[in-house]
Scaffold this motif. Structure first.
Motif, PDB file in Angstrom:
ATOM      1  N   PHE B  35      37.156 -56.869  -4.290  1.00  0.00           N
ATOM      2  CA  PHE B  35      38.115 -56.518  -5.474  1.00  0.00           C
ATOM      3  C   PHE B  35      37.181 -55.623  -6.281  1.00  0.00           C
ATOM      4  O   PHE B  35      36.012 -55.553  -6.315  1.00  0.00           O
ATOM      5  CB  PHE B  35      38.009 -57.928  -6.046  1.00  0.00           C
ATOM      6  CG  PHE B  35      38.715 -59.213  -5.253  1.00  0.00           C
ATOM      7  CD1 PHE B  35      38.010 -59.594  -4.065  1.00  0.00           C
ATOM      8  CD2 PHE B  35      40.070 -59.500  -5.271  1.00  0.00           C
ATOM      9  CE1 PHE B  35      38.438 -60.896  -3.554  1.00  0.00           C
ATOM     10  CE2 PHE B  35      40.787 -60.162  -4.533  1.00  0.00           C
ATOM     11  CZ  PHE B  35      39.818 -60.843  -3.596  1.00  0.00           C
ATOM     12  N   TRP B  36      38.025 -55.082  -7.188  1.00  0.00           N
ATOM     13  CA  TRP B  36      37.427 -54.552  -8.289  1.00  0.00           C
ATOM     14  C   TRP B  36      38.014 -55.278  -9.800  1.00  0.00           C
ATOM     15  O   TRP B  36      39.637 -55.296  -9.793  1.00  0.00           O
ATOM     16  CB  TRP B  36      37.848 -52.920  -8.487  1.00  0.00           C
ATOM     17  CG  TRP B  36      36.694 -52.163  -7.545  1.00  0.00           C
ATOM     18  CD1 TRP B  36      37.108 -51.683  -6.629  1.00  0.00           C
ATOM     19  CD2 TRP B  36      35.629 -51.753  -8.094  1.00  0.00           C
ATOM     20  NE1 TRP B  36      35.894 -50.960  -5.915  1.00  0.00           N
ATOM     21  CE2 TRP B  36      34.931 -50.873  -7.018  1.00  0.00           C
ATOM     22  CE3 TRP B  36      34.746 -51.937  -9.279  1.00  0.00           C
ATOM     23  CZ2 TRP B  36      33.934 -50.450  -7.170  1.00  0.00           C
ATOM     24  CZ3 TRP B  36      33.614 -51.340  -9.417  1.00  0.00           C
ATOM     25  CH2 TRP B  36      33.112 -50.336  -8.578  1.00  0.00           C
ATOM     26  N   TYR B  37      37.144 -55.547 -10.603  1.00  0.00           N
ATOM     27  CA  TYR B  37      37.728 -56.165 -11.961  1.00  0.00           C
ATOM     28  C   TYR B  37      37.517 -55.269 -13.066  1.00  0.00           C
ATOM     29  O   TYR B  37      36.331 -54.787 -12.896  1.00  0.00           O
ATOM     30  CB  TYR B  37      37.142 -57.689 -11.882  1.00  0.00           C
ATOM     31  CG  TYR B  37      37.857 -58.694 -11.275  1.00  0.00           C
ATOM     32  CD1 TYR B  37      37.468 -58.895  -9.768  1.00  0.00           C
ATOM     33  CD2 TYR B  37      38.977 -59.357 -11.855  1.00  0.00           C
ATOM     34  CE1 TYR B  37      38.153 -60.044  -9.121  1.00  0.00           C
ATOM     35  CE2 TYR B  37      39.483 -60.479 -11.037  1.00  0.00           C
ATOM     36  CZ  TYR B  37      39.173 -60.798  -9.936  1.00  0.00           C
ATOM     37  OH  TYR B  37      39.860 -61.718  -9.036  1.00  0.00           O
ATOM     38  N   LYS B  38      38.328 -55.405 -13.923  1.00  0.00           N
ATOM     39  CA  LYS B  38      37.923 -54.601 -15.236  1.00  0.00           C
ATOM     40  C   LYS B  38      37.660 -55.589 -16.491  1.00  0.00           C
ATOM     41  O   LYS B  38      38.338 -56.532 -16.268  1.00  0.00           O
ATOM     42  CB  LYS B  38      39.204 -53.796 -15.758  1.00  0.00           C
ATOM     43  CG  LYS B  38      39.069 -52.859 -16.754  1.00  0.00           C
ATOM     44  CD  LYS B  38      40.348 -52.488 -17.261  1.00  0.00           C
ATOM     45  CE  LYS B  38      40.375 -51.738 -18.521  1.00  0.00           C
ATOM     46  NZ  LYS B  38      41.782 -50.987 -19.032  1.00  0.00           N
ATOM     47  N   GLN B  39      36.733 -55.496 -16.900  1.00  0.00           N
ATOM     48  CA  GLN B  39      36.441 -56.244 -18.313  1.00  0.00           C
ATOM     49  C   GLN B  39      36.347 -55.306 -19.611  1.00  0.00           C
ATOM     50  O   GLN B  39      35.208 -54.764 -19.972  1.00  0.00           O
ATOM     51  CB  GLN B  39      35.237 -57.041 -18.104  1.00  0.00           C
ATOM     52  CG  GLN B  39      34.800 -58.051 -19.216  1.00  0.00           C
ATOM     53  CD  GLN B  39      33.438 -58.794 -19.228  1.00  0.00           C
ATOM     54  OE1 GLN B  39      32.509 -58.286 -18.857  1.00  0.00           O
ATOM     55  NE2 GLN B  39      33.610 -60.002 -19.144  1.00  0.00           N
ATOM     56  N   PRO B  40      37.387 -55.277 -20.128  1.00  0.00           N
ATOM     57  CA  PRO B  40      37.088 -54.464 -21.441  1.00  0.00           C
ATOM     58  C   PRO B  40      36.373 -55.275 -22.775  1.00  0.00           C
ATOM     59  O   PRO B  40      36.086 -56.584 -22.469  1.00  0.00           O
ATOM     60  CB  PRO B  40      38.985 -54.496 -22.185  1.00  0.00           C
ATOM     61  CG  PRO B  40      39.507 -55.495 -21.295  1.00  0.00           C
ATOM     62  CD  PRO B  40      38.693 -55.837 -19.907  1.00  0.00           C
ATOM     63  N   PRO B  41      36.270 -54.411 -23.624  1.00  0.00           N
ATOM     64  CA  PRO B  41      35.870 -55.401 -25.044  1.00  0.00           C
ATOM     65  C   PRO B  41      36.217 -56.833 -25.260  1.00  0.00           C
ATOM     66  O   PRO B  41      35.463 -57.484 -25.855  1.00  0.00           O
ATOM     67  CB  PRO B  41      35.919 -54.274 -25.938  1.00  0.00           C
ATOM     68  CG  PRO B  41      35.797 -53.003 -25.395  1.00  0.00           C
ATOM     69  CD  PRO B  41      36.673 -53.333 -23.996  1.00  0.00           C
ATOM     70  N   SER B  42      37.323 -56.921 -25.016  1.00  0.00           N
ATOM     71  CA  SER B  42      37.957 -58.375 -25.258  1.00  0.00           C
ATOM     72  C   SER B  42      37.449 -59.339 -24.402  1.00  0.00           C
ATOM     73  O   SER B  42      37.698 -60.579 -24.598  1.00  0.00           O
ATOM     74  CB  SER B  42      39.576 -58.210 -24.886  1.00  0.00           C
ATOM     75  OG  SER B  42      39.650 -58.068 -23.599  1.00  0.00           O
ATOM     76  N   ARG B  43      36.835 -59.033 -23.234  1.00  0.00           N
ATOM     77  CA  ARG B  43      36.056 -59.902 -22.246  1.00  0.00           C
ATOM     78  C   ARG B  43      37.002 -60.234 -21.249  1.00  0.00           C
ATOM     79  O   ARG B  43      36.509 -61.071 -20.116  1.00  0.00           O
ATOM     80  CB  ARG B  43      35.430 -61.135 -22.949  1.00  0.00           C
ATOM     81  CG  ARG B  43      34.609 -60.841 -24.131  1.00  0.00           C
ATOM     82  CD  ARG B  43      33.401 -61.844 -24.695  1.00  0.00           C
ATOM     83  NE  ARG B  43      34.239 -63.257 -24.756  1.00  0.00           N
ATOM     84  CZ  ARG B  43      33.995 -64.275 -25.562  1.00  0.00           C
ATOM     85  NH1 ARG B  43      33.209 -63.861 -26.666  1.00  0.00           N
ATOM     86  NH2 ARG B  43      34.733 -65.344 -25.656  1.00  0.00           N
ATOM     87  N   GLN B  44      38.217 -60.191 -21.411  1.00  0.00           N
ATOM     88  CA  GLN B  44      38.949 -60.687 -20.250  1.00  0.00           C
ATOM     89  C   GLN B  44      38.834 -59.860 -18.886  1.00  0.00           C
ATOM     90  O   GLN B  44      38.628 -58.609 -18.957  1.00  0.00           O
ATOM     91  CB  GLN B  44      40.732 -60.252 -20.673  1.00  0.00           C
ATOM     92  CG  GLN B  44      41.633 -60.591 -19.597  1.00  0.00           C
ATOM     93  CD  GLN B  44      41.736 -62.389 -19.555  1.00  0.00           C
ATOM     94  OE1 GLN B  44      41.711 -62.859 -20.661  1.00  0.00           O
ATOM     95  NE2 GLN B  44      42.001 -62.644 -18.713  1.00  0.00           N
ATOM     96  N   MET B  45      38.861 -60.887 -18.118  1.00  0.00           N
ATOM     97  CA  MET B  45      38.661 -60.308 -16.595  1.00  0.00           C
ATOM     98  C   MET B  45      40.024 -59.810 -16.141  1.00  0.00           C
ATOM     99  O   MET B  45      40.712 -60.689 -15.604  1.00  0.00           O
ATOM    100  CB  MET B  45      37.811 -61.342 -15.779  1.00  0.00           C
ATOM    101  CG  MET B  45      36.423 -61.785 -16.086  1.00  0.00           C
ATOM    102  SD  MET B  45      35.433 -59.969 -15.656  1.00  0.00           S
ATOM    103  CE  MET B  45      35.092 -60.213 -14.129  1.00  0.00           C
ATOM    104  N   ILE B  46      40.176 -58.621 -15.677  1.00  0.00           N
ATOM    105  CA  ILE B  46      41.388 -58.223 -15.074  1.00  0.00           C
ATOM    106  C   ILE B  46      41.388 -57.370 -13.695  1.00  0.00           C
ATOM    107  O   ILE B  46      40.345 -56.542 -13.744  1.00  0.00           O
ATOM    108  CB  ILE B  46      41.920 -56.898 -15.956  1.00  0.00           C
ATOM    109  CG1 ILE B  46      42.140 -57.492 -17.474  1.00  0.00           C
ATOM    110  CG2 ILE B  46      43.332 -56.435 -15.624  1.00  0.00           C
ATOM    111  CD1 ILE B  46      42.407 -56.604 -18.592  1.00  0.00           C
ATOM    112  N   LEU B  47      42.212 -58.236 -13.041  1.00  0.00           N
ATOM    113  CA  LEU B  47      42.304 -57.383 -11.580  1.00  0.00           C
ATOM    114  C   LEU B  47      42.723 -55.918 -11.570  1.00  0.00           C
ATOM    115  O   LEU B  47      43.892 -55.747 -11.893  1.00  0.00           O
ATOM    116  CB  LEU B  47      42.972 -58.391 -10.597  1.00  0.00           C
ATOM    117  CG  LEU B  47      43.009 -58.035  -9.200  1.00  0.00           C
ATOM    118  CD1 LEU B  47      41.495 -58.126  -8.374  1.00  0.00           C
ATOM    119  CD2 LEU B  47      43.997 -58.912  -8.465  1.00  0.00           C
TER     120      LEU B  47
END
Lengths: 114, 115
Positions: B35-47
């Motif tokens: 998997f690759w997850y993205k974590q923007p400054p909002s801290r949310q972990m997004i697949l």
């Protein structure tokens, strides 16, 4: 809306003062887990639960406790917090039907222990 | 033990250009997911994207694609036509059937997008 809800979002406490971070999901997921995120280390699993009343240690369980009395809730308990537990904490859940099911993450709890 | 390695702590890309993030893993299992997850400054972990190990074809999701090299245990993420909203920390992760659904994460790569 399907979501994992963590509270609080920010928490500052002192060494030794017991605290609980709550986690609740409304997707009827069997699997729930706690991770901590630290710079340079990524996310590491603390504890996980495959179903109600079933919990197991992850990679870094020392200093933490969890419980799973209800399917939707999975609180993280720090009985005697120490400064090395200062971190960003994530609760996550997924259906247990397949290990390829992506985790649904909460918005994180930033904990500072002084 | 599973180990996921992201060797690039930071990457910078010009808007509209392409950037590739590297990831290696070392599982001995034959059945696993990446998997690759993205974590923007909002801290949310997004697949962002996921890849099944038994599938030869590389996964693609819009501007995001992977280069899965099973023999080399490499799983790189390519972001094409980079946008300002792509700025985030990106985590590579692995899950195996024998490991109770645990995701093992790399240390992360911070992507900066220059306007």
């Amino acid at each position: 809306e399907a979501q994992v809800t963590q509270n609080p979002r920010y928490l500052i406490t002192v060494t030794g003062k017991k605290l609980t971070v709550t986690c609740s999901q409304n997707m009827n997921h069997e699997y729930m887990s706690w991770y901590r995120q630290d710079p340079g280390l990524g996310l590491r699993q603390i504890y996980y639960s495959m179903n109600v009343e079933v919990t197991d240690k992850g990679d870094v369980p020392e200093g933490y406790k969890v419980s799973r009395k209800e399917k939707r809730n999975f609180p993280l308990i720090l009985e005697s917090p120490s400064p090395n537990q200062t971190s960003l904490y994530f609760c996550a859940s997924s259906p247990i039907s397949s290990y390829n099911s992506p985790l649904h993450f909460g918005n994180g709890t930033r904990l500072t222990v002084t | 033990a599973q180990t996921v390695t992201q060797s690039q702590p930071e990457m910078s890309v010009q808007e509209a250009e392409t950037v590739t993030l590297s990831c290696t893993y070392d599982t001995s299992e034959s059945d696993y997911y990446l998997f690759w997850y993205k974590q923007p400054p909002s801290r949310q972990m997004i697949l962002v994207i996921r890849q099944e190990a038994y599938k030869q074809q590389n996964a693609t999701e819009n501007r995001f694609s992977v280069n899965f090299q099973k023999a080399a245990k490499s799983f790189s993420l390519k972001i094409s036509d980079s946008q300002l909203g792509d700025a985030a920390m990106y985590f590579c992760a692995e899950s195996t059937s024998s490991n109770d659904y645990k995701l093992s994460f790399g240390a992360g790569t911070t992507v900066t997008v220059r306007a």
